[in-house]
Design an enzyme around this catalytic site. Structure first.
Site, PDB file in Angstrom:
ATOM      1  N   ASP A 198      38.106  34.412  53.681  1.00  8.42           N
ATOM      2  CA  ASP A 198      37.446  35.545  53.031  1.00  8.42           C
ATOM      3  C   ASP A 198      36.436  36.129  54.011  1.00  8.42           C
ATOM      4  O   ASP A 198      35.662  35.383  54.615  1.00  8.42           O
ATOM      5  CB  ASP A 198      36.704  35.105  51.772  1.00  8.42           C
ATOM      6  CG  ASP A 198      37.627  34.787  50.604  1.00  8.42           C
ATOM      7  OD1 ASP A 198      38.817  34.519  50.849  1.00  8.42           O
ATOM      8  OD2 ASP A 198      37.145  34.788  49.465  1.00  8.42           O
ATOM      9  N   LYS A 243      38.901  42.130  47.564  1.00  9.20           N
ATOM     10  CA  LYS A 243      38.096  41.355  46.613  1.00  9.20           C
ATOM     11  C   LYS A 243      36.840  42.131  46.234  1.00  9.20           C
ATOM     12  O   LYS A 243      36.238  42.801  47.078  1.00  9.20           O
ATOM     13  CB  LYS A 243      37.751  40.019  47.271  1.00  9.20           C
ATOM     14  CG  LYS A 243      36.816  39.103  46.504  1.00  9.20           C
ATOM     15  CD  LYS A 243      36.620  37.811  47.295  1.00  9.20           C
ATOM     16  CE  LYS A 243      35.496  36.956  46.730  1.00  9.20           C
ATOM     17  NZ  LYS A 243      35.302  35.718  47.528  1.00  9.20           N
ATOM     18  N   LYS A 293      41.495  40.573  44.050  1.00  7.71           N
ATOM     19  CA  LYS A 293      40.757  39.427  43.534  1.00  7.71           C
ATOM     20  C   LYS A 293      39.504  39.921  42.819  1.00  7.71           C
ATOM     21  O   LYS A 293      38.707  40.667  43.380  1.00  7.71           O
ATOM     22  CB  LYS A 293      40.361  38.469  44.657  1.00  7.71           C
ATOM     23  CG  LYS A 293      39.510  37.300  44.157  1.00  7.71           C
ATOM     24  CD  LYS A 293      39.179  36.316  45.254  1.00  7.71           C
ATOM     25  CE  LYS A 293      38.194  35.259  44.751  1.00  7.71           C
ATOM     26  NZ  LYS A 293      37.841  34.274  45.805  1.00  7.71           N
TER      27      LYS A 293
END
Length: 251
Positions: A128, A193, A224
């Site tokens: 990430d 995300k 996400k």
């Protein structure tokens, strides 16, 4: 756009591309149901669904986290079948994910790329990374530089999936959220995300729908929803909006 290789695009080309995407999305009501192909997990309705545990990234965000707390996190991941370090999770269905450039995203692309390589060498199966918001919010936005920044990191990860965190609560307009999502998708993100969990805001159904619409032109890019998703009902709402992964925090 006339140019297929986004790495060669000028800021003007990016402006034109993103303007087109904004105009496309403006014609769609976010209150309408998203097409079923954009919400593949919308049929999840209970925690017994075998797909449900595979959607969860179980995370520990405390800066003062101890080794014992990390062990507890891993034990919970194994117990509940969560997808989310490497040594402790061996032999389970869970995998280790590592964050880089976290939580501000303000480091150089080369430093983040090296951090990602080391994390992967240490056993991370997903990465990430936080978008450098300053480039996006500059006047005018530095879209081409932002793309190159993300591309440098994603290329360093090779086949390991990268989730790009766009920090929706710090983006003041729909247009900025669309631009962040589009550029992340074009740079090769596996997921876009919503949040780090450090900036006071979290995922909303509207943002998830917007991000999904902004990335649907790139096959395989997923969304996400992270931040403030604390109940099964909230998870289901995010699935219906188009999210395929949920971020949760150890309390």
């Amino acid at each position: 756009m006339g140019q297929k290789d986004a790495s060669t695009w000028s800021n003007e080309t990016w402006n034109s591309f993103i303007k087109t995407k904004i105009e496309e999305i403006a014609s769609i009501s976010l209150n309408d149901d998203i097409d079923s192909h954009l919400a593949p997990l919308s049929t999840i309705s209970n925690p017994e669904d075998p797909r449900f545990p595979l959607t969860i990234d179980h995370t520990l965000l405390k800066p003062e986290s101890t080794p014992e707390q990390i062990d507890k996190l891993c034990d919970e991941a194994i117990q509940f079948g969560f997808k989310q370090v490497a040594e402790r999770l061996k032999g389970s269905s869970s995998i280790a994910c590592s964050v880089i450039g976290f939580p501000l995203g303000a480091g150089s692309a080369l430093a983040k790329a090296e951090e990602a390589r080391q994390a992967i060498a240490d056993g991370a199966k997903e990465i990430d990374t936080v978008i450098p918001l300053g480039l996006l919010l500059a006047s005018p936005p530095r879209y081409a530089e932002l793309y190159q920044h993300l591309r440098t990191i994603i290329e360093a990860c090779h086949s390991v999936p990268v989730k790009v965190i766009i920090e929706t609560s710090l983006l003041p307009t729909r247009e900025a959220k669309i631009a962040a999502s589009v550029i992340s998708a074009e740079a090769g993100a596996a997921f876009v995300k919503t949040s780090t969990g450090f900036s006071g805001g979290g995922a909303t159904v509207e943002d998830v729908k917007l991000m999904r619409l902004a990335t649907r032109h790139k096959a395989g890019v997923k969304i996400k929803a992270s931040g403030g998703v604390r109940t099964l009902e909230a998870c289901i709402a995010m699935f219906k909006a188009g999210a395929e992964r949920i971020g949760t925090i150890q309390m």
